[in-house]
Design a protein around this motif. Structure first.
Motif, PDB file in Angstrom:
ATOM      1  N   LYS A 104      52.801 -37.409  71.808  1.00 33.19           N
ATOM      2  CA  LYS A 104      52.371 -37.211  70.424  1.00 33.19           C
ATOM      3  C   LYS A 104      53.555 -36.833  69.533  1.00 33.19           C
ATOM      4  CE  LYS A 104      47.854 -37.723  70.544  1.00 33.19           C
ATOM      5  NZ  LYS A 104      47.179 -38.827  69.951  1.00 33.19           N
ATOM      6  N   ARG A 105      54.425 -35.957  70.034  1.00 31.00           N
ATOM      7  CA  ARG A 105      55.601 -35.533  69.268  1.00 31.00           C
ATOM      8  C   ARG A 105      56.515 -36.725  69.038  1.00 31.00           C
ATOM      9  NH1 ARG A 105      58.414 -30.507  71.735  1.00 31.00           N
ATOM     10  NH2 ARG A 105      56.386 -29.677  71.184  1.00 31.00           N
ATOM     11  N   GLN A 106      56.686 -37.550  70.060  1.00 34.87           N
ATOM     12  CA  GLN A 106      57.502 -38.759  69.943  1.00 34.87           C
ATOM     13  C   GLN A 106      56.920 -39.702  68.891  1.00 34.87           C
ATOM     14  OE1 GLN A 106      58.464 -42.596  72.653  1.00 34.87           O
ATOM     15  NE2 GLN A 106      58.280 -40.695  73.765  1.00 34.87           N
ATOM     16  N   GLN A 107      55.606 -39.877  68.929  1.00 35.90           N
ATOM     17  CA  GLN A 107      54.939 -40.750  67.967  1.00 35.90           C
ATOM     18  C   GLN A 107      55.128 -40.237  66.546  1.00 35.90           C
ATOM     19  OE1 GLN A 107      50.685 -41.013  68.512  1.00 35.90           O
ATOM     20  NE2 GLN A 107      50.475 -42.674  67.044  1.00 35.90           N
ATOM     21  N   ILE A 108      54.958 -38.932  66.362  1.00 39.38           N
ATOM     22  CA  ILE A 108      55.129 -38.329  65.039  1.00 39.38           C
ATOM     23  C   ILE A 108      56.571 -38.519  64.564  1.00 39.38           C
ATOM     24  CG2 ILE A 108      55.232 -36.107  63.822  1.00 39.38           C
ATOM     25  CD1 ILE A 108      52.790 -35.261  65.584  1.00 39.38           C
TER      26      ILE A 108
ATOM     27  N   VAL B 287      57.283 -42.894  57.276  1.00 37.51           N
ATOM     28  CA  VAL B 287      55.901 -42.584  56.881  1.00 37.51           C
ATOM     29  C   VAL B 287      55.856 -41.107  56.463  1.00 37.51           C
ATOM     30  CG1 VAL B 287      53.504 -42.447  57.685  1.00 37.51           C
ATOM     31  CG2 VAL B 287      54.981 -44.299  58.487  1.00 37.51           C
ATOM     32  N   PRO B 288      55.286 -40.782  55.309  1.00 34.48           N
ATOM     33  CA  PRO B 288      55.196 -39.387  54.863  1.00 34.48           C
ATOM     34  C   PRO B 288      54.351 -38.543  55.825  1.00 34.48           C
ATOM     35  CG  PRO B 288      54.612 -40.903  53.083  1.00 34.48           C
ATOM     36  CD  PRO B 288      54.725 -41.718  54.333  1.00 34.48           C
ATOM     37  N   THR B 289      54.660 -37.243  55.894  1.00 33.01           N
ATOM     38  CA  THR B 289      53.940 -36.359  56.819  1.00 33.01           C
ATOM     39  C   THR B 289      52.450 -36.312  56.512  1.00 33.01           C
ATOM     40  OG1 THR B 289      54.494 -34.444  55.439  1.00 33.01           O
ATOM     41  CG2 THR B 289      55.950 -34.905  57.302  1.00 33.01           C
ATOM     42  N   LYS B 290      52.100 -36.385  55.249  1.00 30.37           N
ATOM     43  CA  LYS B 290      50.677 -36.361  54.870  1.00 30.37           C
ATOM     44  C   LYS B 290      49.950 -37.567  55.464  1.00 30.37           C
ATOM     45  CE  LYS B 290      47.826 -35.785  50.759  1.00 30.37           C
ATOM     46  NZ  LYS B 290      47.837 -35.661  49.302  1.00 30.37           N
ATOM     47  N   THR B 291      50.578 -38.736  55.413  1.00 26.03           N
ATOM     48  CA  THR B 291      49.973 -39.952  55.954  1.00 26.03           C
ATOM     49  C   THR B 291      49.886 -39.879  57.471  1.00 26.03           C
ATOM     50  OG1 THR B 291      50.904 -41.187  54.094  1.00 26.03           O
ATOM     51  CG2 THR B 291      50.145 -42.476  55.983  1.00 26.03           C
ATOM     52  N   ILE B 292      50.934 -39.350  58.111  1.00 25.01           N
ATOM     53  CA  ILE B 292      50.923 -39.199  59.572  1.00 25.01           C
ATOM     54  C   ILE B 292      49.753 -38.304  59.977  1.00 25.01           C
ATOM     55  CG2 ILE B 292      52.157 -38.288  61.582  1.00 25.01           C
ATOM     56  CD1 ILE B 292      54.787 -38.998  60.085  1.00 25.01           C
ATOM     57  N   ALA B 293      49.610 -37.179  59.276  1.00 21.03           N
ATOM     58  CA  ALA B 293      48.514 -36.250  59.585  1.00 21.03           C
ATOM     59  C   ALA B 293      47.169 -36.941  59.458  1.00 21.03           C
ATOM     60  CB  ALA B 293      48.587 -35.046  58.650  1.00 21.03           C
TER      61      ALA B 293
ATOM     62  N   MET C 194      46.712 -39.540  62.353  1.00 25.46           N
ATOM     63  CA  MET C 194      46.532 -38.949  63.676  1.00 25.46           C
ATOM     64  C   MET C 194      45.407 -37.913  63.703  1.00 25.46           C
ATOM     65  SD  MET C 194      50.495 -38.679  64.920  1.00 25.46           S
ATOM     66  CE  MET C 194      50.066 -38.456  66.649  1.00 25.46           C
ATOM     67  N   GLN C 195      44.790 -37.688  62.558  1.00 26.39           N
ATOM     68  CA  GLN C 195      43.690 -36.735  62.421  1.00 26.39           C
ATOM     69  C   GLN C 195      44.088 -35.338  62.891  1.00 26.39           C
ATOM     70  OE1 GLN C 195      40.464 -38.745  64.434  1.00 26.39           O
ATOM     71  NE2 GLN C 195      39.917 -39.859  62.565  1.00 26.39           N
ATOM     72  N   ILE C 196      45.262 -34.906  62.402  1.00 21.48           N
ATOM     73  CA  ILE C 196      45.748 -33.552  62.652  1.00 21.48           C
ATOM     74  C   ILE C 196      46.205 -32.984  61.318  1.00 21.48           C
ATOM     75  CG2 ILE C 196      46.408 -33.919  65.074  1.00 21.48           C
ATOM     76  CD1 ILE C 196      49.253 -34.441  64.184  1.00 21.48           C
ATOM     77  N   SER C 197      46.468 -31.686  61.277  1.00 23.66           N
ATOM     78  CA  SER C 197      46.890 -31.076  60.018  1.00 23.66           C
ATOM     79  C   SER C 197      48.342 -31.444  59.704  1.00 23.66           C
ATOM     80  CB  SER C 197      46.747 -29.554  60.080  1.00 23.66           C
ATOM     81  OG  SER C 197      47.766 -28.999  60.882  1.00 23.66           O
ATOM     82  N   ARG C 198      48.651 -31.396  58.417  1.00 24.18           N
ATOM     83  CA  ARG C 198      50.022 -31.691  57.989  1.00 24.18           C
ATOM     84  C   ARG C 198      50.980 -30.650  58.573  1.00 24.18           C
ATOM     85  NH1 ARG C 198      52.093 -32.440  51.764  1.00 24.18           N
ATOM     86  NH2 ARG C 198      54.116 -33.280  52.304  1.00 24.18           N
ATOM     87  N   LYS C 199      50.537 -29.413  58.673  1.00 29.40           N
ATOM     88  CA  LYS C 199      51.368 -28.339  59.238  1.00 29.40           C
ATOM     89  C   LYS C 199      51.699 -28.641  60.696  1.00 29.40           C
ATOM     90  CE  LYS C 199      53.358 -24.357  58.869  1.00 29.40           C
ATOM     91  NZ  LYS C 199      54.614 -24.274  58.151  1.00 29.40           N
ATOM     92  N   THR C 200      50.742 -29.185  61.438  1.00 29.50           N
ATOM     93  CA  THR C 200      50.996 -29.566  62.829  1.00 29.50           C
ATOM     94  C   THR C 200      52.060 -30.652  62.889  1.00 29.50           C
ATOM     95  OG1 THR C 200      48.740 -28.997  63.482  1.00 29.50           O
ATOM     96  CG2 THR C 200      49.940 -30.484  64.947  1.00 29.50           C
ATOM     97  N   VAL C 201      51.967 -31.626  61.998  1.00 26.77           N
ATOM     98  CA  VAL C 201      52.975 -32.685  61.942  1.00 26.77           C
ATOM     99  C   VAL C 201      54.340 -32.075  61.669  1.00 26.77           C
ATOM    100  CG1 VAL C 201      53.778 -34.699  60.630  1.00 26.77           C
ATOM    101  CG2 VAL C 201      51.358 -34.482  61.235  1.00 26.77           C
ATOM    102  N   GLN C 202      54.427 -31.173  60.693  1.00 26.05           N
ATOM    103  CA  GLN C 202      55.701 -30.550  60.351  1.00 26.05           C
ATOM    104  C   GLN C 202      56.246 -29.711  61.510  1.00 26.05           C
ATOM    105  OE1 GLN C 202      54.343 -28.609  56.782  1.00 26.05           O
ATOM    106  NE2 GLN C 202      54.966 -30.331  55.474  1.00 26.05           N
ATOM    107  N   ASN C 203      55.368 -28.985  62.193  1.00 30.12           N
ATOM    108  CA  ASN C 203      55.803 -28.188  63.350  1.00 30.12           C
ATOM    109  C   ASN C 203      56.337 -29.085  64.463  1.00 30.12           C
ATOM    110  OD1 ASN C 203      55.144 -25.756  62.140  1.00 30.12           O
ATOM    111  ND2 ASN C 203      53.120 -25.650  63.078  1.00 30.12           N
ATOM    112  N   GLN C 204      55.631 -30.189  64.733  1.00 31.45           N
ATOM    113  CA  GLN C 204      56.069 -31.102  65.782  1.00 31.45           C
ATOM    114  C   GLN C 204      57.412 -31.747  65.437  1.00 31.45           C
ATOM    115  OE1 GLN C 204      54.692 -31.620  68.906  1.00 31.45           O
ATOM    116  NE2 GLN C 204      53.537 -29.825  68.275  1.00 31.45           N
TER     117      GLN C 204
END
Length: 181
Positions: free
Chosen positions: A135-139, A148-154, A157-167
């Protein structure tokens, strides 16, 4: 000011009228594409003022060079944003913090083996990416390879934007530690 016939408000006709110096055609194109162009610049820079400056420069250049034909305005604008961001990055290396470490890699020999060294580095980089959790690799790939912007990734992937930023932060830190000499 010349009037624009509503039936000719497609890009092709507007671009032809622009070439002839029609300010109304320019204004229609500007109003139609300003926000999209600004958004494209902002997602690359993350700075509102610099993004506005880039968009202003692009549209000013279009008006100044209006005699030069443009076939596909959205593509032209996208490429112009990319080129302006590259110019700005050359002036201010702080725009791409993840890749700053590349500047710190010592260049012992910049001769015939530099291509081989780059290939080895890239192979190591890819191997390290493959060691990241899936998942981290994909992000990471979505953000830094596909832009791809973090908001779009979130959202995708149906996860929070904060999770994307942390990963992303964890991936970057892991790569920095491993890739720095």
């Amino acid at each position: 000011m010349e009037n624009i016939n509503p039936e000719f408000e497609n890009d092709g006709m507007l671009l032809l009228q622009l070439q002839q110096g029609n300010r109304s055609a320019f204004n229609v194109l500007f109003n139609k594409y300003w926000e999209q162009t600004y958004s494209n610049a902002y997602k690359r820079l993350g700075d509102s003022e610099q993004s506005k400056d880039i968009v202003q420069e692009i549209f000013a250049s279009i008006w100044i060079n209006r005699q030069n034909p443009i076939n596909n305005l959205p593509a032209y604008l996208s490429i112009s944003v990319r080129n302006q961001v590259f110019k700005l990055a050359a002036k201010n290396k702080n725009l791409t913090p993840f890749f700053d470490f590349l500047d710190n890699i010592p260049a012992h020999n910049e001769n015939a083996d530099s291509n081989i060294l780059w290939q080895e580095f890239y192979s190591s980089y890819e191997a390290l990416l493959l060691k990241l959790p899936p998942k981290r690799q994909q992000i990471f790939r979505l953000r830094f390879h596909d832009d791809v912007p973090t908001k779009t990734i979130a959202s995708q992937m149906q996860i929070s934007r904060k999770t994307v930023q942390n990963q992303l932060g964890k991936a970057i830190e892991q790569l920095r530690i491993t890739l720095l000499p």
